[in-house]
Design an enzyme around this catalytic site. Structure first.
Site, mmCIF file in Angstrom:
data_model
loop_
_atom_site.group_PDB
_atom_site.id
_atom_site.type_symbol
_atom_site.label_atom_id
_atom_site.label_comp_id
_atom_site.label_asym_id
_atom_site.label_seq_id
_atom_site.Cartn_x
_atom_site.Cartn_y
_atom_site.Cartn_z
ATOM 1 N N LYS A 1 0.843 -1.211 0.000
ATOM 2 C CA LYS A 1 0.000 0.000 0.000
ATOM 3 C C LYS A 1 0.872 1.253 0.000
ATOM 4 O O LYS A 1 0.642 2.184 -0.775
ATOM 5 C CB LYS A 1 -0.898 -0.003 1.245
ATOM 6 C CG LYS A 1 -1.533 1.346 1.554
ATOM 7 C CD LYS A 1 -2.365 1.317 2.812
ATOM 8 C CE LYS A 1 -1.625 1.553 4.098
ATOM 9 N NZ LYS A 1 -1.318 2.951 4.438
ATOM 10 N N ASN A 2 1.876 1.269 0.878
ATOM 11 C CA ASN A 2 2.641 2.505 1.033
ATOM 12 C C ASN A 2 3.616 2.761 -0.115
ATOM 13 O O ASN A 2 4.237 3.823 -0.177
ATOM 14 C CB ASN A 2 3.359 2.522 2.389
ATOM 15 C CG ASN A 2 2.358 2.682 3.530
ATOM 16 O OD1 ASN A 2 1.196 3.008 3.293
ATOM 17 N ND2 ASN A 2 2.801 2.441 4.755
ATOM 18 N N CYS B 1 -4.879 7.778 9.405
ATOM 19 C CA CYS B 1 -5.045 7.239 10.754
ATOM 20 C C CYS B 1 -4.693 8.288 11.792
ATOM 21 O O CYS B 1 -3.772 9.078 11.608
ATOM 22 C CB CYS B 1 -4.112 6.045 10.949
ATOM 23 S SG CYS B 1 -4.659 4.573 10.103
ATOM 24 N N ARG C 1 -0.002 14.915 13.038
ATOM 25 C CA ARG C 1 0.774 14.525 11.853
ATOM 26 C C ARG C 1 0.987 15.765 10.991
ATOM 27 O O ARG C 1 0.354 15.938 9.955
ATOM 28 C CB ARG C 1 0.058 13.396 11.090
ATOM 29 C CG ARG C 1 -0.041 12.127 11.909
ATOM 30 C CD ARG C 1 -0.709 10.998 11.157
ATOM 31 N NE ARG C 1 0.162 10.363 10.183
ATOM 32 C CZ ARG C 1 -0.180 9.282 9.476
ATOM 33 N NH1 ARG C 1 -1.362 8.748 9.639
ATOM 34 N NH2 ARG C 1 0.648 8.769 8.600
ATOM 35 N N ARG D 1 -8.462 -0.465 4.715
ATOM 36 C CA ARG D 1 -7.595 0.527 4.065
ATOM 37 C C ARG D 1 -6.245 -0.081 3.702
ATOM 38 O O ARG D 1 -5.549 0.439 2.832
ATOM 39 C CB ARG D 1 -7.376 1.728 4.988
ATOM 40 C CG ARG D 1 -8.647 2.532 5.202
ATOM 41 C CD ARG D 1 -8.408 3.758 6.031
ATOM 42 N NE ARG D 1 -7.153 4.355 5.626
ATOM 43 C CZ ARG D 1 -6.313 4.981 6.427
ATOM 44 N NH1 ARG D 1 -6.589 5.099 7.690
ATOM 45 N NH2 ARG D 1 -5.208 5.496 5.965
#
Ligand code: EPU
Length: 419
Positions: free
Chosen positions: A22-23, A116, A121, A400
């Site tokens: 995913k990342n 998330c 962040r 996700r």
């Protein structure tokens, strides 16, 4: 609302092919809008975050389509540089479109990304670096308006205060089409950065040093389309290994990225599981009760122990023999899953960035709510090892990042279903 119903106590056995990362896939999808042609991406995981990225691509005028695990992105018809707030809010990675849009169109309007809740962040490092490359940035009614007066960013020497993954990605994307050379010192060394650079090189970009702390990007006016296969997901691998370690059994992960998963494997091995690796394969056998990990488990930027695997390993160690100590150094608030684990019988004490996990004899089923992506996966790990049935709600967090988690675990013999 959907939930996962898990009855624990069954060992997991079998082979599982690891999903695409995913990342990696998310920044690569953002990068594909810079190519002015067609990109074909293989091993693209089917995840809600990936569909959120495709909605952004389609909104700005690209044509993004899927066929199985392949995505095609045609960026010849980009006609917008604004990303609406509701699309930005869907995930953290939406911020990576900022570097890609600037590198392509010389301007963009975005807003603070979602993702998330792991504590604050901020994106200060992204913005400071882009300003050094000639980007004017202002805030207008909560929107971040970015513009390069000359239309093309210029190279710069940038030293990051912390090796942020997202900031490194944004700088690389803006730099590949900038005028001149960009040097990033204290760059993130995560494997997903190397995958993004591999993709960009396949599109004609000139990047060296990825995987090390100093990345050099020599800008060029245009990129071209390409065909690329996304790397396997090291955190999904860590999750299925943690499940098998906790529930007992044996698993062979195929399509695994072994060297990239090693910082996790070297800690997991200390629990007494047998682990063998081969080319793209990881074998794990877990027979007896797990042992606590003696050394403090400190999350660190790569090649340290990954923060994304902290929760799933903690769930496995909740019923280990002895006490394990975690230290979370990347995010301020990444222990939100501990309340659910405690509800399932775990003995965990959180003191700031430290979590002390005293192994209990056995966990038991409970009704719990996924708090975030990896926290939700940790609850599934605990549930597979627990006595009785666990219901996990708010599983949109889990969806996700994990491709059909219930199908993957059922195929290994786990008692899990979506209801
Ligand atoms: N940070 C700042 N200022 C910035 C940028 C980051 O203070 O401008 C701080 C963050 O607040 C955080 C730390 O630096 O405390 C690390 O943040 P980083 O930028 O490295 O993380 P990210 O790019 O937001 C990616 C992954 C995360 C993963 C981290 C660390 C994606 C989409 N997300 O996030 O993955 O935990 O790197 O490896 O690539 C997940 O998959 O569950 C996940 C959260």
């Amino acid at each position: 609302m959907q939930k996962l119903v898990v009855t624990g106590g069954k060992p997991l056995r079998g082979e599982l092919s690891v999903q695409g990362s995913k990342n990696s896939a998310l920044p690569i999808m953002a990068a594909s809008l810079m190519c002015g042609g067609e990109c074909r991406l293989h091993r693209c995981p089917k995840l809600t975050d990936i569909y959120a990225a495709s909605r952004i691509l389609n909104f700005v005028g690209c044509r993004c389509t899927f066929s199985g695990n392949s995505a095609a992105v045609d960026s010849r018809s980009i006609d917008r540089t604004e990303i609406p707030e509701e699309l930005m809010r869907e995930m953290r990675s939406s911020i990576i479109f900022m570097g890609a849009m600037l590198g392509t169109a010389g301007e963009c309007t975005v807003s603070v990304p979602g993702g998330c809740e792991l504590g604050p962040r901020p994106i200060d490092m992204h913005l400071t670096a882009l300003k050094r490359m000639g980007v004017d940035i202002s805030e207008l009614s909560g929107r971040i308006v970015c513009r390069i007066p000359s239309g093309r960013a210029h190279g710069a020497k940038i030293s990051l205060a912390f090796p942020s993954v997202g900031a490194t990605e944004n700088i690389i994307l803006c730099a590949v089409t900038a005028d001149g050379e960009t040097v990033i010192n204290n760059a993130a060394r995560e494997p997903e950065i190397c995958d993004l650079c591999g993709f960009l090189r396949a599109c004609g970009a000139r990047i060296t040093g990825d995987g090390e702390s100093r990345i050099v990007v020599k800008g060029k006016a245009k990129l071209h389309g390409c065909e690329y296969t996304i790397m396997p997901d090291r955190i999904a691998a860590a999750t299925y290994l943690s499940m098998t370690a906790a529930a007992g059994g044996e698993i062979i992960l195929t399509n695994a990225c072994v060297p990239e998963t090693e910082p996790f494997l070297s800690v997991l091995e200390q629990t007494g599981c047998s682990i063998y690796t081969g080319e793209n394969k990881i074998y794990l056998h877990s027979g007896v009760r797990l042992r606590a990990v003696r050394e403090r488990i400190r999350t660190m930027p790569h090649p340290g122990f990954p923060t994304d695997a902290q929760a799933v390993l903690m769930a496995a160690l909740a019923a280990a023999d002895g006490t394990s100590i975690f230290e979370e150094n990347i995010f301020d608030c990444r222990y939100r899953h501990t309340d659910a684990l405690i509800k399932m019988g775990a003995d965990i004490q959180v003191l700031g960035k430290v979590a002390i996990v005293k192994g209990v004899r056995r966990l038991h089923g409970a009704n719990v709510e996924a708090t975030d992506l990896r926290g939700g996966a940790a609850m599934a790990v605990a549930a597979l090892a627990a006595e009785g049935t666990t219901q996990i709600t708010k599983i949109s967090h889990i969806d996700r990042g994990y491709e059909k988690i219930e199908e993957a675990v059922s195929a290994l013999g786990g008692d899990i279903r979506r209801a």
